[in-house]
Design an enzyme around this catalytic site. Sequence first.
Site, mmCIF file in Angstrom:
data_model
loop_
_atom_site.group_PDB
_atom_site.id
_atom_site.type_symbol
_atom_site.label_atom_id
_atom_site.label_comp_id
_atom_site.label_asym_id
_atom_site.label_seq_id
_atom_site.Cartn_x
_atom_site.Cartn_y
_atom_site.Cartn_z
ATOM 1 N N CYS A 14 0.860 -1.181 0.000
ATOM 2 C CA CYS A 14 0.000 0.000 0.000
ATOM 3 C C CYS A 14 0.899 1.235 0.000
ATOM 4 C CB CYS A 14 -0.891 0.004 1.239
ATOM 5 S SG CYS A 14 0.044 0.087 2.791
ATOM 6 N N HIS A 76 3.770 2.068 11.772
ATOM 7 C CA HIS A 76 2.578 1.768 12.573
ATOM 8 C C HIS A 76 2.233 2.840 13.585
ATOM 9 C CE1 HIS A 76 4.344 -2.125 11.261
ATOM 10 N NE2 HIS A 76 3.114 -2.278 10.841
ATOM 11 N N CYS A 98 2.498 5.998 8.889
ATOM 12 C CA CYS A 98 1.530 6.110 7.801
ATOM 13 C C CYS A 98 0.584 7.274 8.089
ATOM 14 C CB CYS A 98 0.742 4.805 7.674
ATOM 15 S SG CYS A 98 -0.635 4.901 6.505
ATOM 16 N N GLU A 128 0.490 -0.758 16.190
ATOM 17 C CA GLU A 128 -0.373 0.386 15.885
ATOM 18 C C GLU A 128 -1.291 0.724 17.055
ATOM 19 O OE1 GLU A 128 -4.004 1.682 12.892
ATOM 20 O OE2 GLU A 128 -2.571 0.181 12.174
ATOM 21 N N SER A 223 1.393 -9.736 10.358
ATOM 22 C CA SER A 223 0.644 -8.706 9.631
ATOM 23 C C SER A 223 -0.846 -8.793 9.940
ATOM 24 C CB SER A 223 0.878 -8.852 8.123
ATOM 25 O OG SER A 223 -0.024 -8.052 7.391
ATOM 26 N N ASN A 225 -3.342 -6.927 8.709
ATOM 27 C CA ASN A 225 -4.218 -6.852 7.535
ATOM 28 C C ASN A 225 -4.182 -8.141 6.726
ATOM 29 O OD1 ASN A 225 -2.506 -6.370 4.845
ATOM 30 N ND2 ASN A 225 -1.495 -5.235 6.479
ATOM 31 N N SER A 266 1.873 -5.534 3.196
ATOM 32 C CA SER A 266 3.321 -5.458 3.399
ATOM 33 C C SER A 266 4.062 -6.630 2.760
ATOM 34 C CB SER A 266 3.639 -5.395 4.900
ATOM 35 O OG SER A 266 3.038 -6.479 5.586
#
Length: 343
Positions: A14, A76, A98, A128, A223, A225, A266
């Site tokens: 991303c 993060h 980000c 995060e 990860s 996501n 990622s």
Amino acid sequence: MVNNLYIVTPRGFCAGVEMAIKALTWMLKIYDETIYCYHEIVHNDWIVERFKTKNIKFIESPEELPKNAIVMLSAHGTSPKIENEFNSLSSIQVNAVCPLVTKVHHEAKKFSEAGQQIIYVGHKNHDEALGALGVAPDSMFLVENEDDLKEINISSEKVALLAQTTLAMSEWTPIMKSAQKKYPNLNMPRKSDLCYATTNRQEAVINVSSKVDVVLVVGSDTSSNTKALVSTIKNLGKESFRVNTTEEIDNLDLRNKNVAVTAGASAPDHIVQEIINKLQPNETIYFENTNETEYFPLPKELRSNITTVSNFLLELFPENKVEPVRSVNKDKQWSATEALASL
């Protein structure tokens, strides 16, 4: 090996991951000393190991940073307290957070200053979530599921709801609806906290699911996501497997099945391509659900540092008029995949 293979777009890096990888690569190229990175730069085992071989040291607290060292803060997000501690110790600090995570931090600060109690939906101990909760630690409550929400006892009528950007929609939506029911005056951001890339990748696999028997999701176990993609497919009653190497598909029975391949935000594309090549499908079909064009520029501190170094070199070597192939002004033309290949 497989019947039809659907290669899903969007998949992989991303804009936030692109920015973070390129930023850390730039730091390796302009500073001739060990660079420390708070947390993994992105949650991918291959990328982390690649940087480790190039004099990057990943650390988990400011206590691990030598005085006057160079440090990068990961994509993060970092709590203000920890960021200030690093700033007091380091000679150079670059924050590769980000922008979508920064948005959540700003929201937490705004709601907290307005006297709101904040319910934060996220994964306990995820980088995060830890960073976000540190923005307003006395006003924020972490919930991972609806049971956690039921246990929260907030007396204030001023309640806000925020989210970790990498949640699966299937994780977020039930908690959001339950929170709205429990707190009728619930405040939420006007724009969803969920990352566009996370949402796009989930929507893509949902839309391809009716065409396939199995979905392979490329990415690391760390990860969030990537895990969200797997759970999204399983919630549809389809088989889904997270894979990180070509060896991991050896024990999967994919013969004569229709298979889709996607990747977490990622996951490096070369691993995706290696897995695609190994599957040897009867037919390859490119399934494009969304065309992403988002771009996040390099961190402002790093852009300033690169410009300073470039101007210094021009003063030393004024006869060097060669236009650089890579420069801050040409950052859009340089991908994270190319950056990793240059290491």
